[in-house]
Design a protein around this motif. Structure first.
Motif, short mmCIF file in Angstrom:
data_model
loop_
_atom_site.label_atom_id
_atom_site.label_comp_id
_atom_site.label_asym_id
_atom_site.label_seq_id
_atom_site.Cartn_x
_atom_site.Cartn_y
_atom_site.Cartn_z
N GLY A 221 0.80 -1.22 0.00
CA GLY A 221 0.00 0.00 0.00
C GLY A 221 0.83 1.27 0.00
O GLY A 221 1.97 1.30 0.47
N PHE A 222 0.24 2.33 -0.52
CA PHE A 222 0.96 3.60 -0.67
C PHE A 222 1.33 4.22 0.68
O PHE A 222 2.43 4.74 0.86
N ALA A 223 0.41 4.13 1.65
CA ALA A 223 0.68 4.74 2.95
C ALA A 223 1.92 4.08 3.58
O ALA A 223 2.78 4.77 4.16
N ASP A 224 2.03 2.76 3.45
CA ASP A 224 3.18 2.03 3.99
C ASP A 224 4.46 2.46 3.26
O ASP A 224 5.50 2.73 3.88
N ILE A 225 4.35 2.55 1.92
CA ILE A 225 5.51 2.96 1.11
C ILE A 225 6.03 4.32 1.58
O ILE A 225 7.22 4.51 1.82
N VAL A 226 5.10 5.27 1.73
CA VAL A 226 5.51 6.64 2.10
C VAL A 226 6.13 6.64 3.49
O VAL A 226 7.15 7.29 3.73
N SER A 227 5.55 5.86 4.42
CA SER A 227 6.12 5.90 5.78
C SER A 227 7.49 5.23 5.81
O SER A 227 8.37 5.69 6.55
N VAL A 228 7.71 4.22 5.00
CA VAL A 228 9.04 3.58 4.95
C VAL A 228 10.07 4.59 4.43
O VAL A 228 11.17 4.72 4.99
N VAL A 229 9.72 5.32 3.36
CA VAL A 229 10.65 6.32 2.81
C VAL A 229 10.91 7.42 3.85
O VAL A 229 12.06 7.81 4.08
N MET A 230 9.85 7.86 4.52
CA MET A 230 10.03 8.97 5.47
C MET A 230 10.85 8.55 6.69
O MET A 230 11.66 9.32 7.19
#
Ligand code: CA
Length: 492
Positions: A221-230
C-alpha cells in the motif's frame, strides 16, 4: 558606441545604437562593418573568420545573419596537438571556503538529503514523500539545507546494455553519490526496472549498504511505502544535521561552467570575466570544467595546442569526433546549435558563438578530458564533454561539480536543486530587467564601467562566498530544473 575585440576585426558589436556613424539602425549587440567589405570577403571577429559575405557591404552597414556563409568546421585530423601548453601559473594561496567534508574526500557546498530514483516510475512517489518531509520533518533538523528529489526520466524501457546506455547510467551514479548529498544518498527502486540498484551503483552499493535502498514493490500500500521512505529519510536527516561547515582550501571546488541564451556580448563581457575567474580558480588549485561540445567544435584549433600533453589533446579530438558522428546519425550538424534568441542577440552562427563561448575557459592549460557523464578527478582546467543544452549540460556536470557558473545574454531563470548556480549577465540591461534572478552583472565591461579583471575577481570572491553558504537567486526562489540525463542509446 561599439566594442571591437581584436585589432584585425573588420566588424564590431554595437553597444549603444545612439550616436553611431551607421548607414541604418543597427540593434544593440548586432555587428557593424568598420570598413567597406567586398562580396566573398571574410568577416573577422575575435581575430578569426566567422563567415564569408555573400554580398558587398559598405562601411557602417548592419551585418545581418543571412549575409554570412558559414565556414567549414576545422578538420579534426590535422590539428596541432599540445604544441603550446601555457606554463604552470603562479599558485594563488590563502583562499578558502566553508564546506562540508565527506568521508570519501569530496567536499560539499550544501548539506542536502537526496532521495535518488533508479527509475522514473518512482519519481512522483519520491516527490510526494519529499514534500511531506520538507513540511513535517525538515524543520526539526535546522543544519540540513534541504531535501531533494533526485529523479529523472531514465531507468527502464531502454536498451540497458547498449553502448550508449553507459552515459546516462554513470551520470546518474555520480549524481546519486554527489558531494552535496554527503556522498550518501537514500535510493528508491521500483523493483522490476532495468536499472537495478546494483547496476546503477556497481561496487558502491555494498559500501552504502542495503539499508540505503528501498524497493517499493516490497511494501503493502501507498501509505506504507511513504512511511518507509520517510522513516529512512529521517534517520539520514539526523546524521546530516550533526555536520558543520569547516574551512576548506579553494582547491576543493569543482566548478562547472556553461552558457545559455548567449548573445554577441557574451564573448566580450561575461565569458572573458568567467575565464579570468577560471584562471584564478586554477591557480588556487581548484577544478574548473568547461563543456558543451558543439560550442567548442569551431574553436577546437585554438584548444588542442593548449592541452597539457598529446594524450589529453587526442582525448579532446576523440570527443569532437564522437559528437560529429552522433550529430551525423541524426542528420544534423553543429549549425543546429544556435537558437532564435542567439540570433536576436546578434550571434550570426555557431562559429561566432563558439569563439565567444570558449572565452569562459580562460587561458590555462587543459589538464584532462572527461567523456559524457564521467566523474572528473583531475585538478586544473578540464574539458568535460556534454551537449550544449543547458539542462542536459548541467545534469552531466553535476556528476562532478559542487558549484555552477551560468552566463547568459538573453536571460534564463535556470537553477539546479543540488548545487548553487551563479548567474552572470552579459549586458547590464538584463541585470536591470532581472535584478532578482541575475547574481552578477558583467555588462559594465562593454561600457567601460568595469574591467574584465575586476569583474573576474568579483566573481571569484562571489564563488567562495556562495560555496560557503551564501544563497544564489535561483536558490532563494527554489528554482530547480529537472535532471535530464543524456541518453545516446536506444529506447525500447
Ligand atoms: Ca548551454
Amino acid at each position: 558606441m561599439y566594442v571591437r575585440v581584436h585589432p584585425s576585426d573588420n566588424v564590431a558589436i554595437v553597444a549603444d545604437p545612439e550616436g553611431m556613424d551607421a548607414r541604418e539602425h543597427i540593434p544593440q549587440s548586432h555587428k557593424i562593418t568598420l570598413r567597406d567589405l567586398a562580396a566573398g570577403e571574410a568577416v573577422v571577429r575575435y581575430g578569426h573568420a566567422i563567415g564569408y559575405l555573400n554580398r558587398a557591404l559598405p562601411r557602417g552597414s548592419w551585418v545581418r545573419e543571412e549575409f554570412l556563409e558559414m565556414p567549414a568546421a576545422p578538420p579534426l585530423d590535422e590539428l596541432p596537438l599540445a604544441t603550446s601548453p601555457p606554463p604552470d601559473p603562479e599558485p594563488l594561496t590563502g583562499f578558502t571556503f566553508e564546506g562540508y567534508r565527506n568521508p570519501d574526500g569530496s567536499v560539499g557546498t550544501r548539506n542536502l538529503l537526496g532521495i535518488a530514483a533508479t527509475v522514473q516510475c518512482v519519481a512522483p512517489t519520491i516527490d510526494y514523500a519529499v514534500e511531506r518531509l520538507r513540511r513535517e520533518v525538515l524543520p526539526r533538523y535546522p543544519n540540513v539545507d534541504g531535501v531533494v528529489s533526485v529523479t529523472h526520466s531514465y531507468g527502464c524501457g531502454v536498451a540497458i546494455d547498449a553502448p550508449g546506455a553507459a552515459v546516462p547510467i554513470r551520470t546518474l551514479k555520480h549524481i546519486a553519490l554527489h558531494a552535496n548529498l554527503g556522498a550518501d544518498p537514500l535510493l528508491v527502486s521500483l523493483g522490476c526496472e532495468k536499472l537495478q540498484p546494483a547496476k546503477l551503483l556497481g561496487p558502491q552499493l555494498p559500501v552504502l549498504g542495503e539499508d540505503h535502498v528501498i524497493r517499493l514493490q516490497d511494501h503493502r500500500g501507498f501509505a506504507d511505502i511513504v512511511s518507509v521512505v520517510m522513516e529512512a529519510a529521517e534517520k539520514r536527516l539526523a546524521v546530516l544535521d550533526r555536520r558543520r561547515r569547516a574551512s576548506c582550501p579553494a582547491a576543493d571546488l569543482v566548478v562547472g561552467l556553461q552558457c545559455g541564451g548567449s548573445d554577441a556580448f557574451s564573448g566580450v563581457t561575461c565569458n572573458p570575466a568567467v575565464g579570468f575567474a577560471a584562471d584564478l580558480l586554477v591557480r588556487a588549485g581548484a577544478t574548473v570544467m568547461f563543456s558543451e561540445v558543439t560550442e567548442v567544435r569551431d574553436a577546437i584549433h585554438l584548444l588542442t595546442p593548449r592541452c597539457a600533453n598529446e594524450e589529453v589533446a587526442r582525448a579532446l579530438v576523440r570527443e569532437m569526433r564522437w559528437y560529429d558522428e552522433y550529430l551525423a546519425r541524426g542528420e544534423a550538424d553543429r549549425s543546429a546549435n544556435t537558437t532564435p534568441g542567439n540570433k536576436r542577440g546578434g550571434l550570426a552562427n555557431i562559429v561566432e558563438k563558439a569563439l565567444g563561448s570558449v572565452a569562459k575557459a580562460g587561458g590555462s592549460a587543459i589538464r584532462a578530458v572527461a567523456s559524457h557523464g564521467e566523474k572528473v578527478t583531475a585538478k586544473g582546467l578540464v574539458f568535460a564533454a556534454t551537449p550544449a543544452s543547458d539542462f542536459i549540460c548541467g545534469t552531466q556536470q553535476l556528476a562532478s561539480m559542487n558549484l555552477h557558473v551560468f552566463t547568459t545574454g538573453e536571460g534564463s531563470p535556470y537553477g539546479l536543486a543540488m548545487v548553487p548556480v551563479v548567474k552572470v549577465s552579459s549586458r547590464t540591461a538584463l541585470a536591470e530587467k532581472w535584478p532578482d534572478l541575475i547574481d552578477l552583472d558583467a555588462g559594465r565591461i562593454a561600457t567601460g564601467g568595469a574591467t574584465i579583471e575586476e569583474t573576474g575577481w568579483n566573481l571569484f570572491r562571489f564563488l567562495l562566498e556562495t560555496a560557503s553558504g551564501r544563497r544564489t537567486w535561483a536558490e532563494r526562489w527554489g528554482l530547480a530544473n529537472a535532471l535530464s540525463p543524456f541518453n545516446p542509446g536506444p529506447v525500447t
